[in-house]
Design a protein around this motif. Structure first.
Motif, PDB file in Angstrom:
ATOM      1  N   GLU A 129       0.819  -1.210   0.000  1.00 11.39           N
ATOM      2  CA  GLU A 129       0.000   0.000   0.000  1.00 11.39           C
ATOM      3  C   GLU A 129       0.853   1.260   0.000  1.00 11.39           C
ATOM      4  O   GLU A 129       0.505   2.262  -0.635  1.00 11.39           O
ATOM      5  CB  GLU A 129      -0.953  -0.016   1.188  1.00 11.39           C
ATOM      6  CG  GLU A 129      -2.062  -1.056   1.025  1.00 11.39           C
ATOM      7  CD  GLU A 129      -3.070  -1.049   2.159  1.00 11.39           C
ATOM      8  OE1 GLU A 129      -2.766  -0.444   3.213  1.00 11.39           O
ATOM      9  OE2 GLU A 129      -4.144  -1.633   1.984  1.00 11.39           O
ATOM     10  N   SER A 130       1.980   1.228   0.695  1.00 14.26           N
ATOM     11  CA  SER A 130       2.871   2.386   0.693  1.00 14.26           C
ATOM     12  C   SER A 130       3.462   2.620  -0.701  1.00 14.26           C
ATOM     13  O   SER A 130       3.587   3.769  -1.146  1.00 14.26           O
ATOM     14  CB  SER A 130       3.998   2.195   1.710  1.00 14.26           C
ATOM     15  OG  SER A 130       3.507   2.323   3.017  1.00 14.26           O
ATOM     16  N   GLU A 133       0.669   3.975  -2.994  1.00 12.87           N
ATOM     17  CA  GLU A 133       0.314   5.336  -2.583  1.00 12.87           C
ATOM     18  C   GLU A 133       1.329   6.331  -3.133  1.00 12.87           C
ATOM     19  O   GLU A 133       0.957   7.371  -3.680  1.00 12.87           O
ATOM     20  CB  GLU A 133       0.245   5.410  -1.062  1.00 12.87           C
ATOM     21  CG  GLU A 133      -0.097   6.792  -0.525  1.00 12.87           C
ATOM     22  CD  GLU A 133      -0.090   6.820   0.991  1.00 12.87           C
ATOM     23  OE1 GLU A 133       0.498   7.771   1.559  1.00 12.87           O
ATOM     24  OE2 GLU A 133      -0.668   5.903   1.606  1.00 12.87           O
ATOM     25  N   ARG A 134       2.616   6.009  -3.019  1.00  9.34           N
ATOM     26  CA  ARG A 134       3.655   6.929  -3.505  1.00  9.34           C
ATOM     27  C   ARG A 134       3.651   7.009  -5.029  1.00  9.34           C
ATOM     28  O   ARG A 134       3.955   8.066  -5.618  1.00  9.34           O
ATOM     29  CB  ARG A 134       5.039   6.463  -3.001  1.00  9.34           C
ATOM     30  CG  ARG A 134       6.192   7.344  -3.494  1.00  9.34           C
ATOM     31  CD  ARG A 134       6.004   8.790  -3.068  1.00  9.34           C
ATOM     32  NE  ARG A 134       7.019   9.672  -3.617  1.00  9.34           N
ATOM     33  CZ  ARG A 134       6.946  10.226  -4.826  1.00  9.34           C
ATOM     34  NH1 ARG A 134       5.922   9.979  -5.617  1.00  9.34           N
ATOM     35  NH2 ARG A 134       7.894  11.056  -5.240  1.00  9.34           N
ATOM     36  N   LYS A 136       1.021   6.684  -7.051  1.00  8.71           N
ATOM     37  CA  LYS A 136      -0.254   7.052  -7.666  1.00  8.71           C
ATOM     38  C   LYS A 136      -0.182   8.300  -8.546  1.00  8.71           C
ATOM     39  O   LYS A 136      -0.688   8.287  -9.681  1.00  8.71           O
ATOM     40  CB  LYS A 136      -1.343   7.211  -6.605  1.00  8.71           C
ATOM     41  CG  LYS A 136      -2.740   7.345  -7.222  1.00  8.71           C
ATOM     42  CD  LYS A 136      -3.814   7.407  -6.171  1.00  8.71           C
ATOM     43  CE  LYS A 136      -5.202   7.320  -6.797  1.00  8.71           C
ATOM     44  NZ  LYS A 136      -5.430   8.284  -7.885  1.00  8.71           N
ATOM     45  N   ILE A 278      -5.774   1.563  -2.507  1.00  5.26           N
ATOM     46  CA  ILE A 278      -5.070   2.592  -3.266  1.00  5.26           C
ATOM     47  C   ILE A 278      -5.616   3.948  -2.844  1.00  5.26           C
ATOM     48  O   ILE A 278      -6.804   4.235  -3.000  1.00  5.26           O
ATOM     49  CB  ILE A 278      -5.243   2.387  -4.777  1.00  5.26           C
ATOM     50  CG1 ILE A 278      -4.631   1.049  -5.193  1.00  5.26           C
ATOM     51  CG2 ILE A 278      -4.596   3.539  -5.549  1.00  5.26           C
ATOM     52  CD1 ILE A 278      -4.802   0.713  -6.652  1.00  5.26           C
ATOM     53  N   ARG A 279      -4.731   4.779  -2.305  1.00  6.57           N
ATOM     54  CA  ARG A 279      -5.138   6.088  -1.828  1.00  6.57           C
ATOM     55  C   ARG A 279      -4.168   7.144  -2.345  1.00  6.57           C
ATOM     56  O   ARG A 279      -2.977   6.878  -2.517  1.00  6.57           O
ATOM     57  CB  ARG A 279      -5.162   6.111  -0.298  1.00  6.57           C
ATOM     58  CG  ARG A 279      -6.102   5.091   0.312  1.00  6.57           C
ATOM     59  CD  ARG A 279      -5.979   5.008   1.816  1.00  6.57           C
ATOM     60  NE  ARG A 279      -4.684   4.468   2.236  1.00  6.57           N
ATOM     61  CZ  ARG A 279      -4.426   4.005   3.451  1.00  6.57           C
ATOM     62  NH1 ARG A 279      -5.381   4.023   4.365  1.00  6.57           N
ATOM     63  NH2 ARG A 279      -3.241   3.533   3.774  1.00  6.57           N
ATOM     64  N   SER A 280      -4.693   8.340  -2.593  1.00  3.85           N
ATOM     65  CA  SER A 280      -3.839   9.448  -2.984  1.00  3.85           C
ATOM     66  C   SER A 280      -3.008   9.889  -1.787  1.00  3.85           C
ATOM     67  O   SER A 280      -3.511   9.925  -0.666  1.00  3.85           O
ATOM     68  CB  SER A 280      -4.675  10.623  -3.480  1.00  3.85           C
ATOM     69  OG  SER A 280      -5.438  10.261  -4.605  1.00  3.85           O
ATOM     70  N   PRO A 281      -1.744  10.254  -2.009  1.00 10.37           N
ATOM     71  CA  PRO A 281      -0.890  10.651  -0.883  1.00 10.37           C
ATOM     72  C   PRO A 281      -1.494  11.777  -0.051  1.00 10.37           C
ATOM     73  O   PRO A 281      -1.389  11.781   1.173  1.00 10.37           O
ATOM     74  CB  PRO A 281       0.404  11.099  -1.575  1.00 10.37           C
ATOM     75  CG  PRO A 281       0.421  10.341  -2.857  1.00 10.37           C
ATOM     76  CD  PRO A 281      -1.015  10.233  -3.286  1.00 10.37           C
ATOM     77  N   ALA A 284      -4.546  10.201   1.967  1.00 10.29           N
ATOM     78  CA  ALA A 284      -4.331   9.009   2.788  1.00 10.29           C
ATOM     79  C   ALA A 284      -3.959   9.386   4.214  1.00 10.29           C
ATOM     80  O   ALA A 284      -3.168  10.303   4.440  1.00 10.29           O
ATOM     81  CB  ALA A 284      -3.228   8.152   2.186  1.00 10.29           C
ATOM     82  N   ASN A 287      -0.296   5.987   7.512  1.00  9.08           N
ATOM     83  CA  ASN A 287      -0.542   4.583   7.808  1.00  9.08           C
ATOM     84  C   ASN A 287       0.638   3.949   8.530  1.00  9.08           C
ATOM     85  O   ASN A 287       1.669   4.572   8.777  1.00  9.08           O
ATOM     86  CB  ASN A 287      -0.894   3.815   6.530  1.00  9.08           C
ATOM     87  CG  ASN A 287       0.237   3.821   5.522  1.00  9.08           C
ATOM     88  OD1 ASN A 287       1.395   3.979   5.873  1.00  9.08           O
ATOM     89  ND2 ASN A 287      -0.096   3.651   4.255  1.00  9.08           N
TER      90      ASN A 287
END
Length: 306
Positions: A129-130, A133-134, A136, A278-281, A284, A287
């Motif tokens: 996930e990290s 996220e980076r 994206k 999946i998240r935008s930085p 998010a 985490n």
């Protein structure tokens, strides 16, 4: 790399053995297809254009892709992707900083140790996930090129998955031996045009998420391999997770259709789901992989195919 076999837990440190991450190569013979070599510059097809990030990155230095998917019409596609040099360094630095925070240590012979923070289990979900996220912001412009084509051609969900999967399948297979956790961030997979099974699966996962297709990472310790599961109506092998059926998608073999998996990879059948959010930085929450603290929300569960 991946799949990974957990050897032991000691002093809160996980020890993993990096697998060969099965490279199934070109399935031309297995699927009785021929003529699937990379199209020449003169071969007629659809040009998706060049995606760049950041916006002012010159398109002249883009990594070029040309591939063929005979299940689609037209069957030939081209695309380009340019990631700025500074951004490449920043993505790489973020990957290595993550490894430092999680006390990553190369144990040699494909094995490594790391210390999972609270809320992160041995599936390495928080690491995946990290990385996504980076990556994206970097991958979004590439996803937008595919999304425009899908809308223009009015492709259904299965054909849309075929288009994206065939793109990722054409990326040459290479184990990132010198990278933490045996992974390449998705943005670097696209810019360097190389990656192994889980690195390529993460890239496909991000592209599918951008067009609204539900997918999950699939992992097998026995086979030391990773694939993707996609929630679209397709023939072939599936795995069930939270009431939905996900068709297997092989990212390391050209021409592999949605739902195809080598029979050898089902003996034993120890495939489990690793749900990667999946998240935008900027959106998010901080985490567990970024801070070492447990994140918000329930801890995801993995299930085996029944």
């Amino acid at each position: 790399m991946n799949g990974r076999t957990v050897l032991t837990f000691a002093a809160a440190a996980c020890v993993f053995v990096a697998g060969c991450c099965c490279n199934l190569g070109d399935l031309g013979e297995l699927l009785s297809q021929s003529g699937d070599e990379e199209p020449s510059e003169d071969t007629p097809g659809v040009d998706l254009g060049v995606a760049v990030y950041p916006e002012k990155t010159p398109a002249s230095g883009a990594t070029k892709y040309a591939w063929r998917d005979r299940r689609l019409e037209p069957p030939v596609y081209r695309a380009g992707y340019a990631l700025g040099a500074d951004e490449q360094r920043d993505v790489d630095a973020a990957h290595r900083e993550l490894a430092q925070r999680l006390k990553y240590q190369d144990a040699g012979d494909g094995a490594f140790r790391w210390v999972p923070p609270p809320g992160c289990d041995a599936s390495m979900q928080c690491i995946f996930e990290s990385l996504v996220e980076r990556s994206k912001p970097d991958v979004d412009p590439l996803a937008a090129r595919f999304k425009a084509r899908i809308q223009e051609a009015k492709l259904g969900p299965l054909d849309a998955v075929e288009l994206l999967a065939s793109f990722v399948q054409t990326i040459p297979y290479e184990i990132p031996k010198d990278r933490p956790f045996g992974l390449m961030p998705p943005a670097l997979v696209a810019s360097a045009k190389k990656g192994d099974c889980d690195s390529k699966a993460l890239l496909l996962h991000m592209l599918l998420d951008a067009i609204g297709i539900d997918s999950v990472l699939l992992n097998s310790n026995a086979h030391r391999h990773a694939m993707l599961g996609v929630a679209v109506p397709a023939q072939g092998e599936k795995i069930r997770y939270q009431g939905r059926a996900y068709a297997f998608v092989e990212t390391t073999a050209k021409n592999a259709p949605v739902g195809w998996i080598s029979k050898e990879l089902l003996k034993p059948n120890d495939w489990v789901v690793v749900p990667v959010r999946i998240r935008s930085p900027e959106k998010a929450p901080k985490n567990e992989a970024a801070t070492g603290k447990a994140g918000d929300g329930p801890k995801p569960k993995s299930t085996k195919k029944r």
